[in-house]
Scaffold this motif. Structure first.
Motif, PDB file in Angstrom:
ATOM      1  N   SER A  57      -3.230   5.226  -2.909  1.00 50.58           N
ATOM      2  CA  SER A  57      -4.253   6.196  -2.520  1.00 50.58           C
ATOM      3  C   SER A  57      -3.653   7.587  -2.627  1.00 50.58           C
ATOM      4  O   SER A  57      -2.509   7.798  -2.212  1.00 50.58           O
ATOM      5  CB  SER A  57      -4.722   5.955  -1.080  1.00 50.58           C
ATOM      6  OG  SER A  57      -5.291   4.678  -0.946  1.00 50.58           O
ATOM      7  N   TYR A 109       0.849  -1.196   0.000  1.00 46.55           N
ATOM      8  CA  TYR A 109       0.000   0.000   0.000  1.00 46.55           C
ATOM      9  C   TYR A 109       0.884   1.245   0.000  1.00 46.55           C
ATOM     10  O   TYR A 109       1.986   1.220   0.542  1.00 46.55           O
ATOM     11  CB  TYR A 109      -0.892   0.061   1.249  1.00 46.55           C
ATOM     12  CG  TYR A 109      -1.786  -1.127   1.456  1.00 46.55           C
ATOM     13  CD1 TYR A 109      -1.410  -2.156   2.292  1.00 46.55           C
ATOM     14  CD2 TYR A 109      -3.023  -1.199   0.822  1.00 46.55           C
ATOM     15  CE1 TYR A 109      -2.237  -3.253   2.494  1.00 46.55           C
ATOM     16  CE2 TYR A 109      -3.859  -2.295   1.027  1.00 46.55           C
ATOM     17  CZ  TYR A 109      -3.448  -3.317   1.861  1.00 46.55           C
ATOM     18  OH  TYR A 109      -4.268  -4.399   2.051  1.00 46.55           O
ATOM     19  N   HIS A 149       0.151   5.556   0.490  1.00 47.63           N
ATOM     20  CA  HIS A 149      -0.730   6.721   0.584  1.00 47.63           C
ATOM     21  C   HIS A 149       0.130   7.958   0.361  1.00 47.63           C
ATOM     22  O   HIS A 149       1.128   8.141   1.061  1.00 47.63           O
ATOM     23  CB  HIS A 149      -1.399   6.788   1.953  1.00 47.63           C
ATOM     24  CG  HIS A 149      -2.097   5.529   2.340  1.00 47.63           C
ATOM     25  ND1 HIS A 149      -3.360   5.218   1.890  1.00 47.63           N
ATOM     26  CD2 HIS A 149      -1.715   4.493   3.123  1.00 47.63           C
ATOM     27  CE1 HIS A 149      -3.725   4.044   2.390  1.00 47.63           C
ATOM     28  NE2 HIS A 149      -2.744   3.576   3.134  1.00 47.63           N
TER      29      HIS A 149
END
Lengths: 115, 108
Positions: free
Chosen positions: B105, B10, B12
């Motif tokens: 993201s 992931y 961000h």
């Protein structure tokens, strides 16, 4: 140019039931693939067809999954009987020749939920 | 069998920041492909790399293939909210083997 078509888009069944998915590849694409994508993971190849012949089905759970591409165009993937762990998105893709490095075009997928 | 590992899982970032995802294999790859999957969507082909040390650019995206053809990276400069999605590398040997992807993201 029309893309890869799949139906249904969503399916909810109970475990031990049967289900079938349909795919129509891009016109002229000799190679068709079925992938299983579990949430949070990358697509996993289930089976690859070259025209109407199977090229690779080494990761297809053959005790419950079957697939066919009888006329070398559209294809169906069947699960019988379904298990809870079969809940996933089933993606169909096609490519022009299926050679290493050929771009694959994916359909929208069928989201299967097994309860 | 063939495996490709992707890191990070992931990421961000604030809009405008850069983003990089890495793809690694223990074996030499004939080629590597990159795909983008928007939330709720299907994978869409971005690019294919074939040659050792190859670098390709698509607007703000830069793709690299390692000299040993065992690793690859995708770098996005100045991310935008439209870059949101999961980026997958896929080993180009038959069958195509996908990594687990890096979910990006972007915070506006």
């Amino acid at each position: 140019e029309a893309g890869v078509a799949q139906s249904p888009r969503y399916k909810i069944i109970e475990k031990r039931q049967s289900v079938a998915f349909w795919c129509n590849p891009i016109s002229g694409h000799a190679t068709l693939y079925w992938y299983q994508q579990i949430l949070g993971q990358g697509p996993k190849l289930l089976i690859q067809f070259q025209n109407n012949g199977v090229v690779d089905d080494s990761q297809l759970p053959k005790d419950r999954f079957s697939a066919e591409r009888l006329k070398g165009v559209d294809s169906t993937l069947k699960i019988q009987p379904a298990k809870l762990e079969d809940s996933a998105v089933y993606l169909c893709a096609s490519s022009l020749r299926g050679l290493s490095g050929n771009e694959q075009f994916f359909g929208p997928g069928t989201r299967l939920t097994v309860l | 069998g063939q495996q490709v590992m992707q890191i990070p899982q992931y990421q961000h970032v604030q809009e405008g920041e850069d983003f990089t995802t890495y793809c690694n294999s223990s074996t030499t790859l004939s080629n590597i492909q990159w795909y983008k999957q928007r939330p709720g969507g299907h994978p869409v082909f971005l690019i294919q790399l074939v040659k050792s040390g190859e670098v390709k650019k698509q607007k703000r995206l830069t793709f690299q293939f390692g000299e040993a053809k065992k690793n690859s990276s995708l770098h996005i400069t100045a991310t935008q909210t439209t870059d949101v999605g999961t980026y997958f590398c896929a080993a180009g040997n038959t069958p195509l083997v996908f990594g687990k992807g890096t979910r990006l993201s972007v915070i506006a």
